[in-house]
Motif scaffolding. Sequence first.
Motif: not given
Length: 158
Positions: A95-103
């Motif tokens: 896992i290179k990166s994790v992006n979180s938003d509301e959905k």
Amino acid sequence: MCCLIKTTSRSENANSFFNSFLKIGNNLFQFMLGFEFALEKQRREQHRLDYHTRTTLPKWLTYIKMERHACDIYTRSVFFEVQTEIHRAAWTCSIKSVNSDEKAETYLIEHLDKRDEKIAYCNHIDRHGYLCRHVFKVLLNAGVESIPEKKHFEKMET
């Protein structure tokens, strides 16, 4: 998997199988007898494979509990394909990166064996009916020990 085989390929395969039991010029009785022999051969082979699946365990590639769970829920032939995906998730993906938003959360998975390959969405579950190494990597990272039911992945894009 059957949906990936063209109709002509399936019918040619069936014709080839039944031709070994039937001959041109057979009367109705001979046809029915040959047809019954063919079906009986298929039944015996299916019973043999079912027995083998129930009484043996495959060779494990990892110590991951999800691999054992896959053995319980999939047929042996599908299990080997899923096992390969789990193994690749464990050893060739990160896992290179994790992006979180509301959905949702978006994971960027890097293939350690193919660094230059760019895949937007693999759609593996739609094509094969089981999860891909990308999803298995996320599940393994989250500590999930069993494969969730398919209904949980209806809106997932891999």
